[in-house]
Design a protein around this motif. Structure first.
Motif, PDB file in Angstrom:
ATOM      1  N   VAL A   1     -32.715 -88.140  13.097  1.00 51.26           N
ATOM      2  CA  VAL A   1     -33.707 -87.062  13.079  1.00 51.26           C
ATOM      3  C   VAL A   1     -33.012 -85.761  12.686  1.00 51.26           C
ATOM      4  CG1 VAL A   1     -35.362 -85.728  14.426  1.00 51.26           C
ATOM      5  CG2 VAL A   1     -35.050 -88.134  14.916  1.00 51.26           C
TER       6      VAL A   1
ATOM      7  N   ARG B   1     -32.773 -81.648  12.448  1.00 53.24           N
ATOM      8  CA  ARG B   1     -33.130 -80.589  13.409  1.00 53.24           C
ATOM      9  C   ARG B   1     -33.316 -79.253  12.700  1.00 53.24           C
ATOM     10  NH1 ARG B   1     -32.932 -83.349  18.688  1.00 53.24           N
ATOM     11  NH2 ARG B   1     -31.958 -85.288  18.067  1.00 53.24           N
TER      12      ARG B   1
ATOM     13  N   SER C   1     -27.593 -81.892  11.046  1.00 52.52           N
ATOM     14  CA  SER C   1     -27.700 -83.290  11.485  1.00 52.52           C
ATOM     15  C   SER C   1     -26.327 -83.953  11.361  1.00 52.52           C
ATOM     16  CB  SER C   1     -28.694 -84.038  10.598  1.00 52.52           C
ATOM     17  OG  SER C   1     -28.155 -84.210   9.303  1.00 52.52           O
TER      18      SER C   1
ATOM     19  N   THR D   1     -42.099 -84.432  18.882  1.00 50.79           N
ATOM     20  CA  THR D   1     -40.789 -84.421  19.536  1.00 50.79           C
ATOM     21  C   THR D   1     -39.919 -85.429  18.784  1.00 50.79           C
ATOM     22  OG1 THR D   1     -41.266 -86.233  21.074  1.00 50.79           O
ATOM     23  CG2 THR D   1     -41.852 -84.008  21.813  1.00 50.79           C
ATOM     24  N   PRO D   2     -38.602 -85.225  18.771  1.00 49.91           N
ATOM     25  CA  PRO D   2     -37.724 -86.196  18.111  1.00 49.91           C
ATOM     26  C   PRO D   2     -37.916 -87.600  18.687  1.00 49.91           C
ATOM     27  CG  PRO D   2     -36.513 -84.188  18.617  1.00 49.91           C
ATOM     28  CD  PRO D   2     -37.861 -84.051  19.273  1.00 49.91           C
TER      29      PRO D   2
ATOM     30  N   LEU E   1     -39.842 -82.020  11.239  1.00 44.64           N
ATOM     31  CA  LEU E   1     -40.603 -82.233  12.476  1.00 44.64           C
ATOM     32  C   LEU E   1     -41.185 -80.900  12.950  1.00 44.64           C
ATOM     33  CD1 LEU E   1     -38.872 -84.900  12.496  1.00 44.64           C
ATOM     34  CD2 LEU E   1     -38.841 -84.678  14.983  1.00 44.64           C
TER      35      LEU E   1
END
Ligand SMILES: [Zn+2]
Ligand SMILES: [Zn+2]
Length: 258
Positions: free
Chosen positions: A246, A248, A253, A223-224, A217
């Motif tokens: 999601v 990070r 995670s 954004t998540p 991302l």
């Protein structure tokens, strides 16, 4: 298999896949020290790593590869183009055990069988991977401007997929990046997969999937919450059967098992 995304995004990527008797890493885009720290945090043992598979040679995917593999003797796997790109960054060329993989051909690594498949990205010879142990397969598909029908056929074998969901097209268009960079990110041939494009892929896959982790991302153009909402829209009625998480950048995670 137990999967933990140790880091994901433009500042570094690393995925830890623990099997019954060994572990594989996909990408090593964080420092050697950080790989080891995050593996320990995930309850994984860096001494169990049997191979490092590289998707491509961009620094956010190889930053820690040289030191990690030189210190531990862990072999590195990647396409010829990816290994060529890595080779130019090594402190002691020849000190690493490097194994070129052909897209489409399955290679054995410990008890794992790994198949690379071509992706569309601005690197020498980028690839994703299907990682199989026994009858369970996990797919890694990030850093790709599009998912072709050929790539889909690999991902359809998978029980779980780490899938790029890089940007919200609206945030990218309205954001502060210069025009050339916006074009590069959105480019289907050489860029990164958008939230709606990832959702369209999940719509094709969700029937056979138990877990998806949205990955890589953008911290600037996503954004998540947006990535998750778009993915949930994509899978529609299947949303209840599919665990969607999601990955990070700065923290590991939640691990999951398939
Ligand atoms: Zn990347
Ligand atoms: Zn890249």
């Amino acid at each position: 298999m137990k999967i933990t995304v140790l880091a994901s995004g433009s500042k570094g990527n690393c995925i830890c896949v623990e099997g019954g008797s060994g572990t594989i890493l996909v990408d090593a885009g964080i420092s050697n020290r950080e790989i080891r720290r995050r593996m320990a945090e995930a309850g994984a043992d860096a001494g169990d790593v049997e191979g490092l598979f590289l998707t491509h040679e961009h620094s956010d995917h190889i930053r820690g590869a040289d030191v990690f593999c030189r210190g531990s003797g862990v072999p590195v796997y990647g396409t010829e183009g990816t290994l060529g790109g890595l080779g130019g960054t090594l402190k002691k060329p020849g000190a690493l055990s490097m194994h070129a993989v052909l897209p489409g051909a399955e290679v054995a690594c410990g008890d794992f069988f790994v198949t690379a498949f071509r992706t569309s990205h601005d690197a020498a010879e980028p690839s994703g991977f299907c990682i199989r142990e026994g009858d369970v397969t996990v797919g890694v598909c990030t850093d790709t401007g599009m998912v072709t029908s050929g790539m889909l056929s690999y991902l359809k074998r998978c029980d779980a997929v780490i899938l790029e969901s890089n940007h919200c097209p609206l945030m990218l268009a309205e954001g502060r990046y210069p025009a050339f960079l916006k074009r590069r990110i959105a480019d289907r041939e050489r860029g990164h997969l958008s939230n709606p494009a990832a959702a369209a892929v999940l719509r094709e896959l969700c029937d056979g999937l138990s877990h998806v982790v949205l990955a890589h991302l953008s911290e600037e153009n996503n954004t998540p919450e947006k990535a998750l909402a778009t993915a949930h829209e994509g899978v529609g009625l299947y949303a209840g059967n599919l665990d969607v998480g999601v990955a990070r950048q700065h923290t590991i995670s939640d691990s999951f098992e398939v």
